[in-house]
Each structure stands twice: as C-alpha cells, then as structure tokens.
Write an enzyme that holds these catalytic residues in place. Structure first.
Site, PDB file in Angstrom:
ATOM      1  N   HIS A  81       4.889 -12.939   1.623  1.00 32.97           N
ATOM      2  CA  HIS A  81       4.090 -13.899   1.261  1.00 32.97           C
ATOM      3  C   HIS A  81       4.387 -14.547  -0.017  1.00 32.97           C
ATOM      4  O   HIS A  81       5.273 -14.043  -0.759  1.00 32.97           O
ATOM      5  CB  HIS A  81       2.604 -13.382   0.727  1.00 32.97           C
ATOM      6  CG  HIS A  81       1.360 -14.264   0.494  1.00 32.97           C
ATOM      7  ND1 HIS A  81       1.328 -14.927  -0.704  1.00 32.97           N
ATOM      8  CD2 HIS A  81       0.454 -14.576   1.135  1.00 32.97           C
ATOM      9  CE1 HIS A  81       0.251 -15.449  -0.895  1.00 32.97           C
ATOM     10  NE2 HIS A  81      -0.349 -15.648   0.376  1.00 32.97           N
ATOM     11  N   ASP A 141       3.537  -4.784  -1.796  1.00 30.93           N
ATOM     12  CA  ASP A 141       2.393  -5.735  -1.628  1.00 30.93           C
ATOM     13  C   ASP A 141       1.709  -5.205  -0.596  1.00 30.93           C
ATOM     14  O   ASP A 141       1.859  -5.286   0.780  1.00 30.93           O
ATOM     15  CB  ASP A 141       2.914  -7.325  -1.418  1.00 30.93           C
ATOM     16  CG  ASP A 141       1.880  -8.011  -1.102  1.00 30.93           C
ATOM     17  OD1 ASP A 141       0.742  -7.533  -1.021  1.00 30.93           O
ATOM     18  OD2 ASP A 141       2.239  -9.226  -0.757  1.00 30.93           O
ATOM     19  N   GLN A 166      -2.291  -6.600   2.706  1.00 33.02           N
ATOM     20  CA  GLN A 166      -2.768  -6.434   4.148  1.00 33.02           C
ATOM     21  C   GLN A 166      -2.578  -5.026   4.590  1.00 33.02           C
ATOM     22  O   GLN A 166      -3.110  -4.619   5.911  1.00 33.02           O
ATOM     23  CB  GLN A 166      -1.939  -7.345   5.145  1.00 33.02           C
ATOM     24  CG  GLN A 166      -1.854  -9.027   4.439  1.00 33.02           C
ATOM     25  CD  GLN A 166      -3.310  -9.451   5.003  1.00 33.02           C
ATOM     26  OE1 GLN A 166      -4.213  -9.103   5.672  1.00 33.02           O
ATOM     27  NE2 GLN A 166      -3.297 -10.582   4.151  1.00 33.02           N
ATOM     28  N   LYS A 216      -9.981  -8.533   0.125  1.00 33.57           N
ATOM     29  CA  LYS A 216      -9.553  -8.330   1.544  1.00 33.57           C
ATOM     30  C   LYS A 216     -10.012  -7.092   2.220  1.00 33.57           C
ATOM     31  O   LYS A 216      -9.524  -6.943   3.228  1.00 33.57           O
ATOM     32  CB  LYS A 216      -7.936  -8.509   1.562  1.00 33.57           C
ATOM     33  CG  LYS A 216      -7.204  -9.860   1.057  1.00 33.57           C
ATOM     34  CD  LYS A 216      -6.020  -9.913   1.373  1.00 33.57           C
ATOM     35  CE  LYS A 216      -5.278 -11.279   0.893  1.00 33.57           C
ATOM     36  NZ  LYS A 216      -5.838 -12.330   1.503  1.00 33.57           N
ATOM     37  N   CYS A 243       1.437 -19.239   3.564  1.00 37.04           N
ATOM     38  CA  CYS A 243       1.882 -19.044   2.362  1.00 37.04           C
ATOM     39  C   CYS A 243       3.101 -18.148   2.729  1.00 37.04           C
ATOM     40  O   CYS A 243       3.379 -17.246   1.969  1.00 37.04           O
ATOM     41  CB  CYS A 243       0.878 -18.278   1.291  1.00 37.04           C
ATOM     42  SG  CYS A 243      -0.542 -19.307   0.817  1.00 37.04           S
TER      43      CYS A 243
END
Length: 405
Positions: free
Chosen positions: A123, A197, A200, A223, A361
C-alpha cells in the site's frame, strides 16, 4: 463451521440498508468494515458517562477515563500477545503508525544512501513514508505472476546499506498472505529490524507478535469492526526506548524548560496531546466482539467464502483474477476484458453491490500487471454465499450489457 452468519448479521444494522431499492451487499471490507451495535453503543456510552481528559486530572471522571484507556491498551496487548502493555502505542491508524516508525527510525538510523526494503505489493502508506526520508532508497521484493512474494529474492536485496525491512502481512489488492515469520528470520540473521503492516492481517487471522518476533507491527481499528481514527503501533520495548519522539506536546514530556526537554516513559513518549481515549476503549470493545466470535472461526469462514467466490467468478468468460497465491486472504481483485473497472463498479452499485474500483492505493501492483485499476471484492464475517451469488450475477449482467452484439 461454528459461525452463525445470520445471527452475526443482526449485530450490524447497516446491512439492512437499501441501496437504489435493493438490499445492500457490502463487499468493500478491505477499505473499512461495518460496525456491530456493541461498538456504536460503546461510543455513546463513553461520551455520556466517561468523557474526561486522561492522565491529567485527579477528579473522578478523569480517573475513570484514564483507567478505561489503559485497560484498552491491555486489551490490545492481549489480542496480539505483546510482552508489555507499554509496547502498545495508540495512533490514528496504520498509516500514522508507519509514518511514526519511518520518521523516528529515520532520525535515529537512516542516512542518505541507506536503503529500506519493502515489497512490490505494498500500500502507498508503506512506500511514501520511507521515500520522505532524505536520500533513502526504497527497494522492493518482487512478486510472481500469481501474487506470491518472491522471498528468495530478499537475500539478494540485503546489503550493508539495508537498515530496515517494512512489509505487508497481507496485500490489500492481491490478498496474498506473506511469509512474515520467514522474512523476519532472514532479516534478523542480518541484524535488520522488521516493520509489519498488519492492516489486512489482524482482521483475518490470529496474530502473535512474539511468535512472529516482529520488531514493529501496525494495524487500524476501522478494519477490524472498530471506529475510524484509532490505530495501533506495537514495538519491541528495546526499539521504542531507542527511538526519538515522533511529535511534541502535552503528555509526552517528563520535564520542560526553555533550555531542554526530557521525555516521558513508554508508551507516552509517542502519544503527544490528548489521545483518542474514546476510540481506544471502543477499539477494545471491537476486539472483544471478535474474540467472542473467534478469530479462528472468522478466518475459516472467510476462507470458505473466498474459495466459493473464486470458483464462481472464474466461470465468467473473459474475467481474470489478479492474485491467486496458495496462501491468500479474503480479497478478490479482477477485471473483465473490455470493461473499465469504474464502469463495472458503477453498475454493480446500481444493483446494491458495493465493491472497490481503482488502483487501491497500490499503483506499483497495477504497474506490474500493466493495468490502470481493478475491481476488488473483499469479504468479512457477515458476508454470505447468497451475496456472492448476487455479485456473480451482477458481474454477468454487466458483461452481457457491454458485450451485447
């Protein structure tokens, strides 16, 4: 399955919404998830009963709010199995968490000519913050045609200039679940720290930061069924103690004079100003909701839904799915020959189906496949097979409209 999806759907009132007189089918969960009633009600409850600034007051409400805020920090610690609660830093989300590390680590360790390794599927929020560090080169680990990260290339990228590796746990576009523990093992063999990261990752699988041995791990509340504007940066105590503050202001100081300022202990050194103490406690409520359903149950249910949706969509002539790694989370990005993703998304919206269109993104991913954008359907625990069927029928309808002879 131990998931009762119909019962779960009752926890999310927004799913009863009508869009253009059709039932809402919400398949944009990788962008943000919907919120259960307990989360929304917790926001109102906190403002009505516990609204006072934290860490600053001796009065009753301030003490109550402070205790709730710090209890939320402990809830997050347990959820990702951090060693200490002071290793949990509250931020505005994954983006700010990555910017915090890039800025503070940059001040401490990065010099012009140094290199940061990321992946080709990142991202933008895990690319741009590193490019903002003066003179630093960002080098990507490539991925294969099926979306599998080519970890074997990592050793070739590492050299004496490599100062940190920052990589997505799960691609927000391809759904690829990257071998984070393997990457961390390779990095640590070269004494290189790793930032993950997890935007997700955390919503779709059990994350244990100690088992992974991650140096930093970032994720967002919105999220994982929580509110917007609150996120988490986990950092190993030894790293957080070394890094300089990201921002200055109230609550992050020990002693201030015009000549010199000393800083507060962890975690407050990185939490300048009034924190989102409502957001932190509501995030904790969301995590409790996830634990009640069971993160393993969620993962298993979403995997079944992903498999079903993939099989159905692949039956459509001219449709290509981007990202078919053997290890994949609940994201399907696709295109149909001759149909622009915006056209597909716009018509699906008229059918009540919310999907994401564009570059997500992740423009380097689009560049790798030579496309401008994709259509993305992403699933959560409240989605159903019937909704997948409606998505497939909607895509077929769009194909028929555009390919009419």
């Amino acid at each position: 399955m131990t998931i009762d999806v119909n019962a779960i759907r009752q926890d999310f009132p927004i799913l009863q919404t009508k869009v253009y007189d059709r039932p809402l089918i919400y398949l944009d969960n990788a962008a943000t998830t919907q919120k259960p009633k307990c989360v929304v009600e917790k926001i109102a409850e906190n403002y009505y009963k516990e609204n006072a600034n934290v860490h600053r007051g001796v009065h009753f409400l301030s003490q109550v709010a402070t205790e709730a805020h710090e209890a939320a920090r402990e809830e997050v610690r347990k959820f990702i199995n951090a060693r200490h609660s002071h290793e949990i830093i509250f931020t505005r989300g994954t983006t700010e968490s990555i910017n915090l590390v890039a800025s503070s680590f940059g001040k401490l360790k990065l010099q012009p000519g140094d290199e940061v390794i990321v992946s080709q599927m990142e991202h933008h929020s895990n690319i741009v913050p590193w490019q903002l560090q003066p003179g630093v080169e960002v080098r990507p680990i490539p991925f294969a045609e099926d979306g599998t990260l080519m970890v074997e290339e990592l050793e070739k990228l590492i050299n004496e200039k490599t100062k940190i590796i920052s990589v997505a746990h799960v691609s927000n576009t391809l759904g690829s679940v990257n071998p984070i523990k393997q990457i961390i093992g390779i990095a640590h063999a070269h004494n290189i720290p790793v930032l993950v990261d997890g935007a997700q990752g955390v919503p779709h699988s059990k994350v244990d930061v100690q088992e992974l041995d991650a140096d930093f791990y970032a994720f967002s509340g919105h999220k994982i069924y929580g509110p917007t504007g609150i996120g988490v940066l986990y950092g190993k105590e030894e790293w957080l103690n070394q890094l300089p503050p990201y921002q200055g202001g109230g609550d992050m100081i020990d002693r201030v004079t015009f000549a010199k300022t000393t800083y507060a202990d962890l975690p407050f050194k990185f939490e300048a100003g009034t924190p989102d103490f409502i957001g932190s406690t509501v995030l904790a409520e969301a995590l409790r909701y996830v634990q009640q359903v069971g993160i393993e149950n969620i993962a298993a249910y979403e995997a079944e839904l992903l498999q079903y949706a993939t099989a159905q969509l692949k039956e459509i002539p001219g449709l290509r799915i981007y990202g078919e790694s053997a290890h994949k989370s609940s994201v399907i990005s696709f295109l149909v020959d001759g149909i622009h993703p915006y056209d597909m998304g716009t018509i699906l919206d008229k059918l009540g189906i919310a999907v994401r269109t564009g570059h997500h993104c992740a423009q380097p991913v689009m560049d790798a496949f030579g496309v401008e954008g994709m259509v993305r359907a992403s699933f959560a625990v409240y989605n159903t097979r019937e909704e997948v069927d409606q998505l497939v029928a909607g895509v077929k309808r769009v194909v028929k409209l555009f390919h009419r002879q």
